[in-house]
Motif scaffolding. Structure first.
Motif, PDB file in Angstrom:
ATOM      1  N   LYS A 264       0.843  -1.181   0.000  1.00  0.00           N
ATOM      2  CA  LYS A 264       0.000   0.000   0.000  1.00  0.00           C
ATOM      3  C   LYS A 264       0.885   1.240   0.000  1.00  0.00           C
ATOM      4  O   LYS A 264       1.511   1.561   1.003  1.00  0.00           O
ATOM      5  N   MET A 265       0.935   1.925  -1.140  1.00  0.00           N
ATOM      6  CA  MET A 265       1.777   3.109  -1.295  1.00  0.00           C
ATOM      7  C   MET A 265       0.930   4.287  -1.779  1.00  0.00           C
ATOM      8  O   MET A 265      -0.114   4.099  -2.412  1.00  0.00           O
ATOM      9  N   PRO A 266       1.377   5.520  -1.482  1.00  0.00           N
ATOM     10  CA  PRO A 266       0.678   6.698  -2.010  1.00  0.00           C
ATOM     11  C   PRO A 266       0.668   6.673  -3.540  1.00  0.00           C
ATOM     12  O   PRO A 266       1.488   5.988  -4.158  1.00  0.00           O
ATOM     13  N   GLN A 267      -0.222   7.447  -4.155  1.00  0.00           N
ATOM     14  CA  GLN A 267      -0.378   7.400  -5.605  1.00  0.00           C
ATOM     15  C   GLN A 267       0.894   7.830  -6.343  1.00  0.00           C
ATOM     16  O   GLN A 267       1.292   7.220  -7.327  1.00  0.00           O
ATOM     17  N   CYS A 268       1.542   8.879  -5.856  1.00  0.00           N
ATOM     18  CA  CYS A 268       2.754   9.341  -6.539  1.00  0.00           C
ATOM     19  C   CYS A 268       3.753   9.872  -5.529  1.00  0.00           C
ATOM     20  O   CYS A 268       3.562  10.939  -4.952  1.00  0.00           O
ATOM     21  N   VAL A 269       4.805   9.124  -5.306  1.00  0.00           N
ATOM     22  CA  VAL A 269       5.900   9.535  -4.432  1.00  0.00           C
ATOM     23  C   VAL A 269       6.966  10.187  -5.304  1.00  0.00           C
ATOM     24  O   VAL A 269       7.394   9.624  -6.310  1.00  0.00           O
ATOM     25  N   LEU A 270       7.413  11.391  -4.920  1.00  0.00           N
ATOM     26  CA  LEU A 270       8.364  12.118  -5.761  1.00  0.00           C
ATOM     27  C   LEU A 270       9.784  12.164  -5.207  1.00  0.00           C
ATOM     28  O   LEU A 270      10.749  12.145  -5.965  1.00  0.00           O
ATOM     29  N   THR A 271       9.913  12.247  -3.875  1.00  0.00           N
ATOM     30  CA  THR A 271      11.228  12.456  -3.273  1.00  0.00           C
ATOM     31  C   THR A 271      11.609  11.305  -2.350  1.00  0.00           C
ATOM     32  O   THR A 271      10.763  10.483  -1.961  1.00  0.00           O
ATOM     33  N   ILE A 272      12.883  11.271  -1.999  1.00  0.00           N
ATOM     34  CA  ILE A 272      13.374  10.246  -1.072  1.00  0.00           C
ATOM     35  C   ILE A 272      12.668  10.368   0.270  1.00  0.00           C
ATOM     36  O   ILE A 272      12.274   9.367   0.877  1.00  0.00           O
ATOM     37  N   ASP A 273      12.487  11.613   0.738  1.00  0.00           N
ATOM     38  CA  ASP A 273      11.829  11.821   2.032  1.00  0.00           C
ATOM     39  C   ASP A 273      10.396  11.286   2.008  1.00  0.00           C
ATOM     40  O   ASP A 273       9.935  10.659   2.973  1.00  0.00           O
ATOM     41  N   GLU A 274       9.679  11.519   0.917  1.00  0.00           N
ATOM     42  CA  GLU A 274       8.313  11.004   0.801  1.00  0.00           C
ATOM     43  C   GLU A 274       8.314   9.483   0.758  1.00  0.00           C
ATOM     44  O   GLU A 274       7.427   8.837   1.330  1.00  0.00           O
ATOM     45  N   CYS A 275       9.322   8.925   0.109  1.00  0.00           N
ATOM     46  CA  CYS A 275       9.410   7.465   0.015  1.00  0.00           C
ATOM     47  C   CYS A 275       9.669   6.850   1.391  1.00  0.00           C
ATOM     48  O   CYS A 275       9.050   5.849   1.765  1.00  0.00           O
ATOM     49  N   VAL A 276      10.577   7.476   2.135  1.00  0.00           N
ATOM     50  CA  VAL A 276      10.873   6.991   3.494  1.00  0.00           C
ATOM     51  C   VAL A 276       9.626   7.050   4.364  1.00  0.00           C
ATOM     52  O   VAL A 276       9.297   6.110   5.102  1.00  0.00           O
ATOM     53  N   GLU A 277       8.898   8.172   4.254  1.00  0.00           N
ATOM     54  CA  GLU A 277       7.677   8.345   5.048  1.00  0.00           C
ATOM     55  C   GLU A 277       6.637   7.279   4.701  1.00  0.00           C
ATOM     56  O   GLU A 277       5.932   6.767   5.583  1.00  0.00           O
ATOM     57  N   ALA A 278       6.552   6.932   3.426  1.00  0.00           N
ATOM     58  CA  ALA A 278       5.586   5.914   2.996  1.00  0.00           C
ATOM     59  C   ALA A 278       6.005   4.516   3.419  1.00  0.00           C
ATOM     60  O   ALA A 278       5.159   3.643   3.682  1.00  0.00           O
ATOM     61  N   LEU A 279       7.319   4.280   3.493  1.00  0.00           N
ATOM     62  CA  LEU A 279       7.823   2.945   3.810  1.00  0.00           C
ATOM     63  C   LEU A 279       7.809   2.639   5.301  1.00  0.00           C
ATOM     64  O   LEU A 279       7.715   1.481   5.697  1.00  0.00           O
ATOM     65  N   GLU A 280       7.935   3.678   6.112  1.00  0.00           N
ATOM     66  CA  GLU A 280       8.046   3.459   7.567  1.00  0.00           C
ATOM     67  C   GLU A 280       6.901   2.624   8.139  1.00  0.00           C
ATOM     68  O   GLU A 280       7.139   1.658   8.882  1.00  0.00           O
ATOM     69  N   PRO A 281       5.634   2.923   7.806  1.00  0.00           N
ATOM     70  CA  PRO A 281       4.544   2.083   8.355  1.00  0.00           C
ATOM     71  C   PRO A 281       4.631   0.629   7.879  1.00  0.00           C
ATOM     72  O   PRO A 281       4.333  -0.291   8.637  1.00  0.00           O
ATOM     73  N   LEU A 282       5.045   0.436   6.626  1.00  0.00           N
ATOM     74  CA  LEU A 282       5.153  -0.919   6.096  1.00  0.00           C
ATOM     75  C   LEU A 282       6.237  -1.696   6.825  1.00  0.00           C
ATOM     76  O   LEU A 282       6.053  -2.856   7.200  1.00  0.00           O
ATOM     77  N   LEU A 283       7.371  -1.036   7.038  1.00  0.00           N
ATOM     78  CA  LEU A 283       8.499  -1.716   7.684  1.00  0.00           C
ATOM     79  C   LEU A 283       8.224  -1.974   9.151  1.00  0.00           C
ATOM     80  O   LEU A 283       8.551  -3.032   9.680  1.00  0.00           O
ATOM     81  N   SER A 284       7.609  -0.991   9.823  1.00  0.00           N
ATOM     82  CA  SER A 284       7.307  -1.187  11.242  1.00  0.00           C
ATOM     83  C   SER A 284       6.250  -2.281  11.425  1.00  0.00           C
ATOM     84  O   SER A 284       6.323  -3.085  12.349  1.00  0.00           O
ATOM     85  N   GLY A 285       5.282  -2.339  10.500  1.00  0.00           N
ATOM     86  CA  GLY A 285       4.256  -3.378  10.585  1.00  0.00           C
ATOM     87  C   GLY A 285       4.833  -4.742  10.360  1.00  0.00           C
ATOM     88  O   GLY A 285       4.486  -5.713  11.032  1.00  0.00           O
ATOM     89  N   LYS A 286       5.776  -4.838   9.423  1.00  0.00           N
ATOM     90  CA  LYS A 286       6.416  -6.130   9.150  1.00  0.00           C
ATOM     91  C   LYS A 286       7.229  -6.586  10.348  1.00  0.00           C
ATOM     92  O   LYS A 286       7.227  -7.756  10.717  1.00  0.00           O
ATOM     93  N   GLY A 287       7.924  -5.586  10.971  1.00  0.00           N
ATOM     94  CA  GLY A 287       8.749  -5.952  12.125  1.00  0.00           C
ATOM     95  C   GLY A 287       7.903  -6.424  13.285  1.00  0.00           C
ATOM     96  O   GLY A 287       8.254  -7.371  13.990  1.00  0.00           O
ATOM     97  N   ALA A 288       6.722  -5.795  13.464  1.00  0.00           N
ATOM     98  CA  ALA A 288       5.861  -6.151  14.587  1.00  0.00           C
ATOM     99  C   ALA A 288       5.302  -7.548  14.414  1.00  0.00           C
ATOM    100  O   ALA A 288       5.053  -8.258  15.404  1.00  0.00           O
TER     101      ALA A 288
END
Length: 290
Positions: A264-288
């Motif tokens: 589940k990703m935002p429709q259009c990620v443009l920058t590295i910072d936006e990508c990191v922000e989008a990935l954090e919930p996915l990575l934290s959920g996987k770790g949990a």
């Protein structure tokens, strides 16, 4: 307010053959219509041969249309009596800064343009100092240009255009020959001039991460406009761009692939910072869940 306007512009480098009028003529531009407002920052994209550099040369009358019209601040670029005034309003910075440096001292190089415009010496001194300060190169004013880095040379080239007090700067792949540090220096300078001085910027680039910094992106392909809009609107069309063998920012590419894999990703990620922000919930959920 509209500054540059192109109306159904066509251009060919090859004139029809008088002996063989049926021979094909290579159209570089095929009916381009666009407008650029005062103070805009526009990125012009397209692969080699798309016509973007040819279009850019129309903006300061280096080239004139084979058909159609280009107007700069209301002046027709095909009117030779207006060429001087047009070039005072629209300056061009080329890809290789070494090809634009003409003097052995930085401040003399920046003064070259105003001198050729017949500006008074005291006014030239003022313009040169202000231009060098605007690109953060004032402390290098007495240095030899050949001793500077690529990024510094390109900033000197930009200062030379600023000293002519142009309203618009067209930059034709200004960072293509620079290392990452030089690229960052030039892009920071471009952004600041647009933001603080209201100078219209038209940037031709192959680097999608640079295009993201513009207010509007125009994508060309085979002499026509493929799509245009804000960076987010344009780069959201990943499949369209890829179909035409065009790149997207790396963060956008990663997000697109992850979305295709079911994440589940935002429709259009443009920058590295936006990508990191989008990935954090996915990575934290996987770790949990591990």
């Amino acid at each position: 307010m509209e500054f540059i306007k192109a109306e159904n512009v066509r251009f060919t480098y090859d004139e029809p053959d008088a002996e063989n009028p049926e021979a094909p003529v290579h159209d570089v531009l095929k009916g381009i219509s666009l407008s650029i407002e005062h103070g805009e920052f526009v990125a012009l994209l397209g692969h080699n041969g798309s016509g973007k550099s040819t279009m850019a040369k129309m903006f300061n009358a280096m080239l004139t249309p084979s058909a159609g019209k280009v107007f700069v601040d209301g002046m027709d670029t095909a009117d030779e009596s207006k060429t001087f005034d047009i070039r005072r309003r629209v300056g061009m910075v080329q890809q290789n800064p070494d090809n634009q440096l003409v003097a052995s001292i930085v401040e003399e190089d920046v003064a070259f343009g105003p001198e050729n415009l017949g500006i008074e010496p005291h006014e030239i001194r003022k313009r040169v100092d202000e231009a060098l300060k605007a690109v953060d190169m004032y402390e290098y004013r007495t240095h030899a240009p050949y001793k500077l880095s690529g990024g510094q040379k390109q900033r000197i080239a930009i200062a030379g255009i600023l000293a002519m007090e142009t309203d618009c700067i067209v930059l034709d792949e200004p960072t293509a020959m620079l290392d990452p540090r030089g690229r960052a220096e030039v892009m920071e300078t471009i952004q600041r001039l647009n933001r603080e001085k209201g100078i219209t910027i038209i940037l031709i680039t192959h680097y999608m991460d640079e295009a993201v910094q513009a207010g509007r992106v125009i994508v060309m392909d085979s002499g026509e406009i493929l799509t245009q809009g804000t960076p987010r609107e344009v780069f959201a069309q990943v499949e369209l761009l890829k179909t035409h063998k065009l790149d997207v920012p790396q963060a956008t590419e990663l997000s697109f692939r992850l979305s295709g894999a079911g994440c589940k990703m935002p429709q259009c990620v443009l920058t590295i910072d936006e990508c990191v922000e989008a990935l954090e919930p996915l990575l934290s959920g996987k770790g949990a869940s591990a």
